[in-house]
Design a protein around this motif. Structure first.
Motif, PDB file in Angstrom:
ATOM      1  N   THR A 150       0.842  -1.145  -0.027  1.00 55.31           N
ATOM      2  CA  THR A 150       0.016  -0.197   0.016  1.00 55.31           C
ATOM      3  C   THR A 150       0.915   1.160   0.092  1.00 55.31           C
ATOM      4  N   SER A 151       2.084   1.567   0.728  1.00 53.76           N
ATOM      5  CA  SER A 151       2.947   2.317   0.923  1.00 53.76           C
ATOM      6  C   SER A 151       3.386   2.819  -0.510  1.00 53.76           C
ATOM      7  N   ALA A 152       3.597   1.963  -1.466  1.00 49.50           N
ATOM      8  CA  ALA A 152       4.256   1.904  -2.560  1.00 49.50           C
ATOM      9  C   ALA A 152       3.169   2.528  -3.572  1.00 49.50           C
ATOM     10  N   LEU A 153       1.932   2.082  -3.533  1.00 48.98           N
ATOM     11  CA  LEU A 153       0.830   2.680  -4.222  1.00 48.98           C
ATOM     12  C   LEU A 153       0.526   4.116  -3.838  1.00 48.98           C
ATOM     13  N   GLU A 154       0.567   4.494  -2.644  1.00 47.87           N
ATOM     14  CA  GLU A 154       0.576   5.985  -2.391  1.00 47.87           C
ATOM     15  C   GLU A 154       1.565   6.918  -2.681  1.00 47.87           C
ATOM     16  N   ARG A 155       2.521   6.216  -3.108  1.00 46.44           N
ATOM     17  CA  ARG A 155       3.850   6.798  -3.920  1.00 46.44           C
ATOM     18  C   ARG A 155       3.678   7.409  -5.424  1.00 46.44           C
ATOM     19  N   VAL A 156       2.746   6.511  -5.845  1.00 39.63           N
ATOM     20  CA  VAL A 156       2.540   6.618  -7.526  1.00 39.63           C
ATOM     21  C   VAL A 156       1.135   6.976  -7.677  1.00 39.63           C
ATOM     22  N   LYS A 157       0.388   7.176  -6.886  1.00 39.57           N
ATOM     23  CA  LYS A 157      -1.120   7.532  -7.250  1.00 39.57           C
ATOM     24  C   LYS A 157      -1.069   8.844  -7.858  1.00 39.57           C
ATOM     25  N   HIS A 158      -2.108   8.974  -8.530  1.00 38.08           N
ATOM     26  CA  HIS A 158      -2.723  10.470  -9.101  1.00 38.08           C
ATOM     27  C   HIS A 158      -3.576  10.827  -8.097  1.00 38.08           C
ATOM     28  N   GLY A 159      -3.461  12.166  -7.734  1.00 31.73           N
ATOM     29  CA  GLY A 159      -4.493  12.827  -6.837  1.00 31.73           C
ATOM     30  C   GLY A 159      -4.510  12.409  -5.641  1.00 31.73           C
ATOM     31  N   GLU A 160      -5.654  12.088  -4.904  1.00 32.07           N
ATOM     32  CA  GLU A 160      -5.876  11.724  -3.619  1.00 32.07           C
ATOM     33  C   GLU A 160      -5.936  10.350  -3.533  1.00 32.07           C
ATOM     34  N   ALA A 161      -6.859   9.592  -4.396  1.00 30.51           N
ATOM     35  CA  ALA A 161      -6.875   8.145  -4.226  1.00 30.51           C
ATOM     36  C   ALA A 161      -6.891   7.609  -5.594  1.00 30.51           C
ATOM     37  N   GLU A 162      -6.308   7.788  -6.785  1.00 37.44           N
ATOM     38  CA  GLU A 162      -6.340   7.315  -8.201  1.00 37.44           C
ATOM     39  C   GLU A 162      -5.149   6.263  -8.303  1.00 37.44           C
ATOM     40  N   TYR A 163      -5.369   5.278  -7.776  1.00 36.80           N
ATOM     41  CA  TYR A 163      -4.185   4.324  -7.709  1.00 36.80           C
ATOM     42  C   TYR A 163      -4.134   3.651  -9.436  1.00 36.80           C
ATOM     43  N   PHE A 164      -5.143   2.828  -9.747  1.00 38.54           N
ATOM     44  CA  PHE A 164      -5.527   2.650 -10.961  1.00 38.54           C
ATOM     45  C   PHE A 164      -6.001   3.772 -11.479  1.00 38.54           C
ATOM     46  N   ASP A 165      -5.549   4.086 -12.911  1.00 34.69           N
ATOM     47  CA  ASP A 165      -5.767   5.165 -13.661  1.00 34.69           C
ATOM     48  C   ASP A 165      -7.463   5.176 -14.067  1.00 34.69           C
ATOM     49  N   GLU A 166      -8.303   5.940 -13.509  1.00 35.42           N
ATOM     50  CA  GLU A 166      -9.828   5.787 -14.065  1.00 35.42           C
ATOM     51  C   GLU A 166     -10.114   6.326 -15.133  1.00 35.42           C
ATOM     52  N   ASP A 167      -9.336   7.021 -15.931  1.00 36.38           N
ATOM     53  CA  ASP A 167      -9.509   7.217 -17.391  1.00 36.38           C
ATOM     54  C   ASP A 167      -9.556   6.120 -18.184  1.00 36.38           C
ATOM     55  N   LEU A 168      -8.793   5.097 -17.815  1.00 29.83           N
ATOM     56  CA  LEU A 168      -8.567   3.693 -18.527  1.00 29.83           C
ATOM     57  C   LEU A 168      -9.931   2.884 -18.103  1.00 29.83           C
TER      58      LEU A 168
END
Length: 340
Positions: free
Chosen positions: A177-195
């Motif tokens: 989870t800490s790695a996901l926090e490093r690369v997220k977009h915005g507040e909570a976009e871990y997987f890119d929601e545009d996709l």
């Protein structure tokens, strides 16, 4: 904080399929685990039978989104509120073996590992008892063709060595989870929601690698997966099988597949390795697009979507490229070594 939180996103899947997947997740030989079923805007409700079957288990939780947020959005809401050291976004058509999570989690003793997955097998064995591989980690060729290593091969132990891979499939991957926090977009976009869905796991794997993290394949952890949309085993080399595979996909899946793969390259690729491989990439992408226009001309309906999403993808590209921790040559080694 929990050690592991598992989330299954439901969109119109049958109760019987989900029951098997949830039970297998609850059967993990870990003490500190939570299993969540997230309803993602299905046309029907199976809340009552789910709660009757699993509501008495304190490790199970039911959640609900008001609309279909796609694979990306459905799992992002879960990850943001999971309060767990590790998260496992799990496909509903999977069955984890009881030791799966424990075996995969062992490799996270290496602090550079951000994501890991086990060996994915087709559920039904062959008459001789052997299994067909569904995937052993993600690779990306110099033409940027992405796919699962070994998919549709007979498992004869050829992928029985634990190794770093370019990325992991979000079918049954565990993420730090800490790695996901490093690369997220915005507040909570871990997987890119545009996709929305399809190739969102490739995009996340690419971002993790650009940030300097590793992705690991763990062959001792087994998960059975009845994937409905496979890659064509031999690509263009067997054109009849390739056409049949393309036509077996729903139109929407074919559109997402084409659109999202290209957007992911635009967002994440860079530098000397991109310039070196650009002719290969261009030839392949043009050939794929021309082929789809002949075989599935409705693919053209995805072109306006592509251009509508492009400005957002370019904004995210600036953020991704501005914070990368590896060189283009380092990334290029993964494309050179891809098994294709």
């Amino acid at each position: 904080m929990r050690q592991l939180a598992i989330n299954i996103v439901r969109y119109n899947q049958e109760f019987s399929l989900l029951e098997c997947s949830i039970q297998a997740a609850l059967n993990q030989d870990l003490d500190n685990v939570e299993v969540v079923l997230t309803e993602n805007g299905s046309s029907d409700s199976i809340k009552e039978p789910l709660l009757q079957r699993f509501g008495g288990d304190p490790r199970f939780r039911y959640a609900e989104n008001a609309a279909n947020l796609g694979f990306a959005g459905g799992h992002n809401r879960f990850i943001h509120t999971a309060n767990a050291e590790f998260v496992l976004p799990l496909n509903p058509d999977t069955q984890l073996t009881p030791e799966y999570a424990r075996t995969v989690l062992a490799v996270f003793s290496d602090p550079f590992v951000a994501a890991a997955e086990g060996k994915m097998l087709k559920p039904e064995p062959l008459p001789d008892g052997r299994y067909i591989l569904d995937g052993t980690g993600m690779s990306l060729s110099r033409a940027r063709r992405a796919g699962e290593r070994g998919q549709l091969q007979i498992d004869e132990g050829q992928f029985d060595r634990s190794t770093n891979v370019f990325g992991v499939s979000a079918t049954a991957a565990i993420y730090r989870t800490s790695a996901l926090e490093r690369v997220k977009h915005g507040e909570a976009e871990y997987f890119d929601e545009d996709l929305f869905t399809y190739w969102e796991d490739l995009d996340l794997a690419w971002r993790l690698r650009l940030a300097g993290f590793e992705c690991r394949y763990v062959p001792g952890a087994i998960v059975y997966h009845s994937r409905s949309a496979n890659q064509s085993k031999d690509g263009f080399t067997r054109i009849g099988a390739f056409i049949a595979n393309t036509r077996s996909l729903s139109l929407r899946v074919a559109q997402w597949d084409w659109r999202n793969h290209l957007l992911t390259i635009i967002k994440n690729d860079f530098g000397i390795s991109l310039l070196r491989d650009l002719p290969r990439i261009a030839v392949r992408e043009l050939a794929i697009f021309a082929y789809l226009c002949v075989i599935r001309p409705q693919i053209l309906l995805a072109v306006p979507e592509f251009f509508r999403l492009l400005p957002s993808i370019l904004r995210k590209r600036r953020l991704v490229q501005g914070s990368r921790a590896v060189s283009s040559r380092q990334m290029g080694q993964w494309f050179e070594n891809a098994r294709r």
